[in-house]
Structures are given as C-alpha cells and as structure tokens.
Design an enzyme around this catalytic site. Structure first.
Site, PDB file in Angstrom:
ATOM      1  N   CYS A 264       0.800  -1.223   0.000  1.00 21.61           N
ATOM      2  CA  CYS A 264       0.000   0.000   0.000  1.00 21.61           C
ATOM      3  C   CYS A 264       0.835   1.276   0.000  1.00 21.61           C
ATOM      4  O   CYS A 264       0.289   2.361  -0.192  1.00 21.61           O
ATOM      5  CB  CYS A 264      -0.942   0.002   1.208  1.00 21.61           C
ATOM      6  SG  CYS A 264      -2.115  -1.379   1.221  1.00 21.61           S
ATOM      7  N   HIS A 343      12.536   1.354   5.082  1.00 26.40           N
ATOM      8  CA  HIS A 343      12.342  -0.060   4.734  1.00 26.40           C
ATOM      9  C   HIS A 343      12.892  -0.913   5.866  1.00 26.40           C
ATOM     10  O   HIS A 343      14.079  -0.858   6.177  1.00 26.40           O
ATOM     11  CB  HIS A 343      13.055  -0.388   3.420  1.00 26.40           C
ATOM     12  CG  HIS A 343      12.496  -1.587   2.718  1.00 26.40           C
ATOM     13  ND1 HIS A 343      12.315  -2.798   3.347  1.00 26.40           N
ATOM     14  CD2 HIS A 343      12.078  -1.771   1.437  1.00 26.40           C
ATOM     15  CE1 HIS A 343      11.812  -3.676   2.479  1.00 26.40           C
ATOM     16  NE2 HIS A 343      11.648  -3.069   1.319  1.00 26.40           N
ATOM     17  N   HIS A 428      -2.264  19.774   6.618  1.00 27.57           N
ATOM     18  CA  HIS A 428      -3.090  18.661   6.146  1.00 27.57           C
ATOM     19  C   HIS A 428      -2.329  17.350   6.329  1.00 27.57           C
ATOM     20  O   HIS A 428      -1.145  17.258   6.003  1.00 27.57           O
ATOM     21  CB  HIS A 428      -3.471  18.842   4.674  1.00 27.57           C
ATOM     22  CG  HIS A 428      -4.143  20.137   4.374  1.00 27.57           C
ATOM     23  ND1 HIS A 428      -5.473  20.367   4.665  1.00 27.57           N
ATOM     24  CD2 HIS A 428      -3.668  21.290   3.835  1.00 27.57           C
ATOM     25  CE1 HIS A 428      -5.785  21.600   4.305  1.00 27.57           C
ATOM     26  NE2 HIS A 428      -4.708  22.181   3.805  1.00 27.57           N
ATOM     27  N   HIS A 432      -2.520   6.784   5.282  1.00 24.97           N
ATOM     28  CA  HIS A 432      -3.096   5.674   4.517  1.00 24.97           C
ATOM     29  C   HIS A 432      -4.267   5.053   5.254  1.00 24.97           C
ATOM     30  O   HIS A 432      -4.151   4.650   6.418  1.00 24.97           O
ATOM     31  CB  HIS A 432      -2.027   4.619   4.251  1.00 24.97           C
ATOM     32  CG  HIS A 432      -2.570   3.319   3.746  1.00 24.97           C
ATOM     33  ND1 HIS A 432      -3.381   3.236   2.637  1.00 24.97           N
ATOM     34  CD2 HIS A 432      -2.452   2.049   4.213  1.00 24.97           C
ATOM     35  CE1 HIS A 432      -3.724   1.970   2.431  1.00 24.97           C
ATOM     36  NE2 HIS A 432      -3.176   1.246   3.375  1.00 24.97           N
ATOM     37  N   HIS A 461     -14.340   5.398   5.051  1.00 28.30           N
ATOM     38  CA  HIS A 461     -15.792   5.221   5.122  1.00 28.30           C
ATOM     39  C   HIS A 461     -16.434   5.209   3.740  1.00 28.30           C
ATOM     40  O   HIS A 461     -17.311   4.382   3.457  1.00 28.30           O
ATOM     41  CB  HIS A 461     -16.406   6.340   5.970  1.00 28.30           C
ATOM     42  CG  HIS A 461     -17.887   6.233   6.145  1.00 28.30           C
ATOM     43  ND1 HIS A 461     -18.782   6.853   5.287  1.00 28.30           N
ATOM     44  CD2 HIS A 461     -18.646   5.590   7.066  1.00 28.30           C
ATOM     45  CE1 HIS A 461     -20.010   6.589   5.676  1.00 28.30           C
ATOM     46  NE2 HIS A 461     -19.958   5.831   6.754  1.00 28.30           N
ATOM     47  N   ASN A 465     -10.480   0.680   1.801  1.00 27.32           N
ATOM     48  CA  ASN A 465      -9.025   0.674   1.632  1.00 27.32           C
ATOM     49  C   ASN A 465      -8.736   0.428   0.152  1.00 27.32           C
ATOM     50  O   ASN A 465      -8.868  -0.691  -0.339  1.00 27.32           O
ATOM     51  CB  ASN A 465      -8.406  -0.422   2.501  1.00 27.32           C
ATOM     52  CG  ASN A 465      -6.880  -0.438   2.412  1.00 27.32           C
ATOM     53  OD1 ASN A 465      -6.286   0.146   1.513  1.00 27.32           O
ATOM     54  ND2 ASN A 465      -6.247  -1.123   3.353  1.00 27.32           N
TER      55      ASN A 465
END
Length: 544
Positions: A264, A343, A428, A432, A461, A465
């Site tokens: 993702c 990572h 802002h 994810h 909502h 995802n």
C-alpha cells in the site's frame, strides 16, 4: 512472538472470571477451576520511549546537503585547485609583478563563475504536481455492508465461524454502505478470470487517466516522457504499464516502469522514483498511476489472518501528473518538498507480517500477522524521526533536543524525549486508510485532532481501503472541502508490505477552490471523486 516485538506492542490485557456456578462460593470456584478470558488490544508503541539518533542525523544531513556530496566537495575544492594551477604556471615565468597582481581578481572571478555555473546546472529541479485524478466507479459496482455479507454467504465456501468473523470485522471496519467492488467479485457465482481482472484494471486505469488528461490538456501520445504504474498483486504479461502505453499510443522512447509486490505504500515509492527521473530528464512530464486489482486476489478460505483483506479492500485508483517544466509552475497545485522512505525488510518479523501465501486448503491470500501493529509502529517511528529535522520549526526541534539531552546525557529522572507537535509543520495530514484501528492509533501516537484525521477516516468510510491510491482520495477530500490554501503543507504517510513506511511532503502553490455541488455537475465527474458525497461527509456517527 519475539520478546522485542512483544515489548514494542505494549499489549493491553483485560482479565475477567467466568460467573460462578449456582450455590458455589466465588473464591472457591476460582481456586478450583478458574476460567479466565484475556482480551488483548494491540497498540502502536510509544514513540517517546526510544529514539534512534542515527535517524535524526540522517534527516539533518538530508536537510543540510540537498545537492549530491560529490558536487559539494567540488565546489569547496575548486578555488584551491584553481589557485594552485594559476601559481604553478606563473612560478616558472618572468612576469611583471604588476601584471601578475592585476590578474589575480580575474582568475578568482573566473573560478567563482565556474562554480556558480556548475551548481546552477546541477541544482535539484523543482518537481510540480500539476493535477491528479481519482477513479470513482459506476453505481453498478456499489455495494453496502449488508450486501457484502450477503454476497460472502452466498458463495457457500465459508464456514460458520469464518462468516461470523467477517460479520464482526465488517461492522467495526469503519467502511460505509457505498463502497465498490468489481463485477467479477459481485457475480453469483463469482467470475474470477484473467479477462475479468484485465477488465477491472482497464476500467480503473483508463478511467482516472482520461480525467487527468482532459483536465490538464496534455497529449499522452506526445507529452508524457515517464510512466510509472504500481499495482501490488496483479502483474500480468504484458504489464499494466504496457497496457497504458498501447491504449494511449504513447511515444516509443517513453521510460515506463511497472512496480509490483510493494504493498500500500507503493504510490509514494512511485512518486520518489518519478522525482529522481525528472531530475535526470529536464522539461519532462511524468505520470504516476496507483491502483490495486481485487478480482484475482479475493480469498476463498477460512484462515482468519487472511480474511481481513476481504472486509476492507475495495476498488479504486489514482493518476498523478508531475512536471519539472518551469512553465507549469503557475498552473501547478503543489510542489514536492521531501520524500522519506523507510524499509524494515531486513528483519524477519517485518518481512513476514504482511505475506501472500497459501492456507492449509491451498487457497491463496494475504496474511496479516499479529505483529503488524508493532512493526508498523516501529517503521513509523523511524520515518518521522528522519523527517522531523526536515520539516519541524526550530522551536519544536529545540524542545526535542533539550529533552533528549536531559534524558540521554544528563540522565535526569522522570524526563522523557519530547514528542514534537507535527501540527505546527503541516496543515493537512493524509494517513493511509488501512483500517479504522490503524488510523485511531496513528492519531493517538502523533497527537492529532479529529479534524486532522477527517480526510483519512472519510476516505475509509466512503471508498474503503483502496491501497496505495487512498492518499490521493484523502487529498482530494481536503480540496473538495475548499480547505487547501496557498502555502499549506501536506504530509502523506503510506504503510506497505516489506515492511515499509514512506512519507511525501508537498506545499500548495495556489488556493484550490472547493468542488461545485453535485447538482451543478451532475453531467460530469471531473478529477475529484467527492463531488456527489460532500453532503454526507463527514459521517457524524463515525468521525465522533
């Protein structure tokens, strides 16, 4: 589970004894055969408990040395080399001292101009985000929570406990009653084939790309020099990038890349790659396309660790147009300031916490390990520790340094490292939308308000995802509400298998007007997928 992971998870346990048998004393029942129920709630680790200074140093060095070290050394050494060369040529000659003295300023001026020219040529080119478009599927793909559970039950492949588990997760997931699934999944029986998967990929990719090209006015067959497509689980041959090149008849010398298996957070990996390519290719456009394909990756087994993805992943995608052309600065929305990639794949527990495998029945799915929250928290801590020196105001950095000296150097009792207030660095936040629990834990750990998390929670909502593209749905939400103003800074945070945590920081170059109400734009969707959903967002029962 390794002890270090257990310590990072900060497991919160609640214990309760079963009710006593009629006629027996409670203490007697507990002493004889205690029936204990332990409920474990996993939380992200406390970021202030341990700070690795090497990541702080990495962030500081990144901010001090924005140009490659080799060019920094060249700039420092050039005056010395020029002076040495100049004097070596003059030592063996019989030159009038007056002429030699008058030549000194000329030599130094020439050397200085050379250094300035080299630094100017090799300076990092600004990368602009001209426009981005998110895909909103048609109403034929819409599905409610009850519709999802009914569809799951109708397949006939799930056992009763697996159905109960999916029901519980779906009710608590934070997803609404208007998310989207591809036709192949919703068909009864499901139509899971390569043709259906390709149809889903084409609908998503070409849908958002058509909107992007229409909004920006660029010609995809002539203007796009770089194309990066990321899709973690669906990697056909020819690649998705080749499908895009063929559909839009793009140029033969296009630099195309297809990123797979990166989870993702691959969208920000693609942005980082696009930035590097734009630095090497002046006056270029780069298109980043982020999506995930569901059709061939639906899990039809009963392993609970692999059922979670069925409940939260939905159909979606986003396309982003990046440019390093100076002429695009006036019309661009944002400028890319920083990308920080973390990572953790060197550790086995990090590599295996999100793992595609077969269950006992041979069904392929993505397994989410119990250590996921601990691993995600450790990756996030590393990432923000590196990012902090690049973005935080000086006052916050001094507070952090003071607490660190007291804690690490002076060993003062009761003093813990200061957790900086990132709300002073960003207006802002786009986290994810991996799940409701993840969003709530990130909000708690970073000390964010409900207003800061509204774009992420509303995206979960409304669209579920959508993997790497969720960050763009969140930024589109802030734009749709008319909240993005010139000079505002945006922080995008992505998590992904591997395990990776990546950040991108953008600065708004102009005010972004709110989208027109749905009634005024009923005939077209445009780049923003929220045009018909603003009246129902945020859902009060969920956000509160």
């Amino acid at each position: 589970m390794p002890s270090t992971v257990m310590e990072r998870e900060r497991l919160m346990a609640e214990m309760a004894f079963a009710p006593p048998i009629d006629g027996h004393d409670v203490a007697e029942d507990q002493a004889r055969a205690p029936n204990i129920v332990i409920k474990i709630r996993r939380r992200l680790p406390d970021f202030t408990r341990s700070i690795n200074l090497k990541y702080v140093k990495l962030g500081i060095c990144s901010g001090i040395c924005p140009v490659p070290p080799s060019w920094t050394l060249l700039a420092l050494a050039s005056p010395l080399l020029a002076a040495a060369t100049y004097w070596s040529r003059r030592l063996g000659r019989d030159v009038d001292p007056a002429v030699l003295q008058s030549s000194d300023p000329v030599a130094w001026l020439g050397t200085a101009m050379l250094i300035v020219a080299v630094c100017f040529i090799k300076r990092p080119r600004p990368v602009y985000l001209v426009e981005f478009a998110c895909y909103r599927p048609g109403d034929e793909h819409a599905i409610s929570k009850d519709g999802f559970l009914d569809m799951t039950k109708s397949t006939g492949v799930f056992k009763a406990d697996a159905l109960d588990f999916q029901t519980k997760i779906t009710k608590r997931s934070g997803l609404g009653d208007r998310t989207y699934l591809p036709s192949g999944i919703q068909s009864r029986p499901p139509q899971l084939s390569m043709a259906e998967a390709r149809a889903e990929a084409e609908a998503v990719m070409f849908g958002c790309l058509d909107e992007l090209f229409a909004a920006t006015g660029i010609d995809p067959c002539r203007d796009v020099q770089v194309l990066i497509v990321n899709c973690s689980l669906f990697n056909p041959t020819p690649s998705l990038a080749s499908m895009v090149v063929n559909h839009y008849k793009m140029r033969e010398d296009i630099k195309s890349f297809n990123l797979g298996g990166m989870g993702c957070s691959a969208g920000l990996v693609a942005v980082d790659l696009a930035r590097d390519l734009l630095q090497a290719n002046p006056d270029s456009y780069a298109v980043v396309l982020s999506t995930e394909n569901i059709t061939l990756n639906w899990y039809f087994g009963n392993d609970r660790s692999m059922l979670l993805s069925n409940c939260i992943f939905r159909m979606g995608g986003a396309a982003v147009l990046l440019s390093n052309r100076g002429a695009d600065a006036p019309r661009a929305k944002y400028r890319l300031l920083h990308t920080v990639r973390t990572h953790k794949g060197a550790a086995d527990e990090c590599l295996n916490c999100v793992y595609q495998r077969e269950d006992a029945g041979g069904n392929v799915g993505v397994s989410l390990a119990r250590e996921l929250m601990a691993v995600a928290g450790d990756a996030l801590k590393t990432n923000i520790t590196t990012l902090g020196p690049l973005v935080l105001p000086l006052t916050e950095q001094l507070k952090f340094l003071r607490s660190l000296v007291l804690h690490r150097v002076l060993r003062a009792r009761g003093v813990r490292p200061y957790m900086p207030d990132f709300r002073r660095a960003f207006e802002h936040f786009c986290v994810h939308a991996g799940g409701r629990a993840v969003l709530e834990e990130v909000q708690r750990s970073l000390g964010l308000d409900d207003a800061d998390m509204e774009p992420s929670k509303c995206t979960l909502h409304r669209f579920g995802n959508t993997s790497s593209s969720s960050l763009w749905y969140e930024l589109a939400y802030a734009e749709a509400k008319g909240r993005v103003r010139r000079g505002h800074r945006v922080w995008q945070i992505g998590f992904g298998s591997g395990f990776k945590c990546n950040s991108a920081v953008w600065r708004a170059l102009r005010d972004v007007p709110a989208v027109t109400p749905a009634g005024a734009r009923a005939d077209r969707r445009g780049c923003n997928p929220w045009v018909d959903s603003l009246d129902s967002c945020p859902p009060k029962a969920y956000i509160s």
